[in-house]
Write a protein that holds these residues in place. Structure first.
Motif, short mmCIF file in Angstrom:
data_model
loop_
_atom_site.label_atom_id
_atom_site.label_comp_id
_atom_site.label_asym_id
_atom_site.label_seq_id
_atom_site.Cartn_x
_atom_site.Cartn_y
_atom_site.Cartn_z
N GLY A 1 0.97 -1.29 0.18
CA GLY A 1 0.19 -0.04 -0.06
C GLY A 1 0.98 1.36 -0.28
N LEU A 2 0.51 2.37 0.16
CA LEU A 2 0.32 3.63 -0.19
C LEU A 2 1.16 4.08 1.21
N TYR A 3 2.75 4.51 1.25
CA TYR A 3 3.57 4.54 3.14
C TYR A 3 3.52 6.42 2.96
N PRO A 4 2.56 6.89 3.77
CA PRO A 4 2.54 7.95 4.16
C PRO A 4 3.80 8.44 4.87
N GLY A 5 4.19 7.64 5.44
CA GLY A 5 5.24 8.40 6.95
C GLY A 5 6.69 9.63 5.88
N PRO A 6 7.70 9.85 6.91
CA PRO A 6 8.46 9.55 6.41
C PRO A 6 9.67 8.81 6.08
N GLY A 7 10.76 9.18 5.93
CA GLY A 7 12.03 8.35 5.09
C GLY A 7 12.27 7.81 3.63
N MET B 1 11.00 5.42 1.63
CA MET B 1 9.49 5.53 1.52
C MET B 1 9.04 6.22 1.12
N ARG B 2 9.36 6.89 1.43
CA ARG B 2 7.33 8.76 1.34
C ARG B 2 7.13 8.27 0.65
N GLY B 3 5.37 8.18 0.50
CA GLY B 3 4.87 8.56 -0.77
C GLY B 3 4.58 7.26 -1.93
#
Ligand SMILES: [Zn+2]
Length: 330
Positions: free
Chosen positions: A164-170, A172-174
């Protein structure tokens, strides 16, 4: 007295020379840190606070500092703080993770260029022996993102695979994240697919060797089936799974590595190759069939020219596989 090189002997300076702070940070795959010039900064992985500016690592100086918990130091201090162990244990840990070899001869002796190259080569070779399980899992992954529906992945399949979409930082962001597990089911990496045309299309963490894993092997193996469907990509795999064939693995590319070959032969008796309908897929099909024939049963499913399994409807996948099944039932 000259210290002797042996299993319990640690050359702290050699470990610090061989392993950069950046390599260690990448090893831990810390999602809360972001690169900024020659620094990485963000949430402190040591005390785990949520201020995203407390921790700084200087990559050229190989030192780090946290303004909140006051942890600071070099790679050895960092690993000791993360592992809650002594500096000596941290050095032994780094030797093991990065395959740092203790040079023969007097400690501290300068290595020749050839010896240094050899050491680097050893470092790479040893690191390739296995992928280290991650010490975290990304949270807040959105399984119902429209991109997945667009790629024909339904929400239950996305949730089962953790895609799924990862909205967090780092790192893999977005991106659409795809968890990759080893044969024992341990999470070893995330692949991150760009949502737009951004390069790279897939991001994999540095230090992760995809040639050592077969995507979805942990799920395929527990089905107990002796026949496995082999596809190229992550989404081909989720698609075939969704069509009702849970014993499917992906090569994460179009070549079969030696490690992947031995994994397949260890777990299965029969291989159904369902590679892309393009030049690379056809070449891979030929090469892999030649390599495996005589060692296990190999069946080829021809995906229509110009398409790949993740672009086919579930009923088209069932039809293609039904033909293979009639030739040799499984
Ligand atoms: Zn801290």
């Amino acid at each position: 007295m000259t210290p002797r090189a042996g299993p319990n002997w640690v050359d702290f300076a050699a470990v610090k020379r061989a392993v950069s702070l950046e390599a260690v940070l990448r090893h831990y795959q810390l999602p809360g840190l972001r690169p900024h010039r020659d620094q990485w900064q963000g949430c402190c992985p040591i005390h785990g606070g949520n201020r995203d500016d407390s921790f700084r690592a200087h990559l050229t100086k190989n030192v780090f500092q946290c303004f909140a918990c006051h942890a600071r130091g070099n790679v050895l201090d960092f690993v000791a703080a993360m592992e809650k162990c002594s500096i000596r244990e941290a050095a032994l840990q780094l030797q093991q993770w990065f395959g740092v070899t203790v040079p023969v001869g007097a400690p501290g002796a300068r290595l020749s260029r050839a010896a240094a190259d050899m050491q680097n080569w050893e470092l790479v070779r040893k690191e390739e022996a296995n992928n280290v399980p991650l010490r975290f899992a990304l949270t807040g992954v959105q399984w119902n993102h429209p991109y997945l529906a667009q790629r024909g992945i339904d929400t239950p399949t996305a949730a089962e695979f953790g895609v799924g979409l990862y909205p967090g930082p780092g790192l893999m962001r977005g991106r659409i994240v795809i968890p990759i597990r080893n044969a024992r089911g341990q999470l070893v990496a995330y692949a991150g697919r760009a949502l737009d045309g951004r390069a790279p299309k897939f991001k994999l963490p540095a230090g992760f060797h995809k040639t050592l894993e077969l995507f979805n092997l942990q799920r395929a193996a527990i089905t107990g089936a002796k026949t496995v469907i082999v596809v190229e990509g992550y989404f081909d795999c989720t698609r075939v799974h969704q069509a009702g064939f849970p014993c499917v693995v992906a090569l994460m590319g179009s070549s079969l590595s030696a490690a992947q070959e031995s994994s397949l032969l260890r777990h299965f008796d029969r291989i159904v190759l369902m590679l892309d309908g393009d030049a690379a897929g056809r070449a891979a099909r030929q090469a892999i069939t030649a390599r495996l024939s005589g060692r296990c049963l190999v069946e080829v499913v021809r995906v229509p020219d110009g398409s790949q399994p993740d672009q086919l409807s579930c009923s088209a996948i069932r039809q293609l596989l039904a033909v293979a099944r009639t030739r040799e039932p499984w």
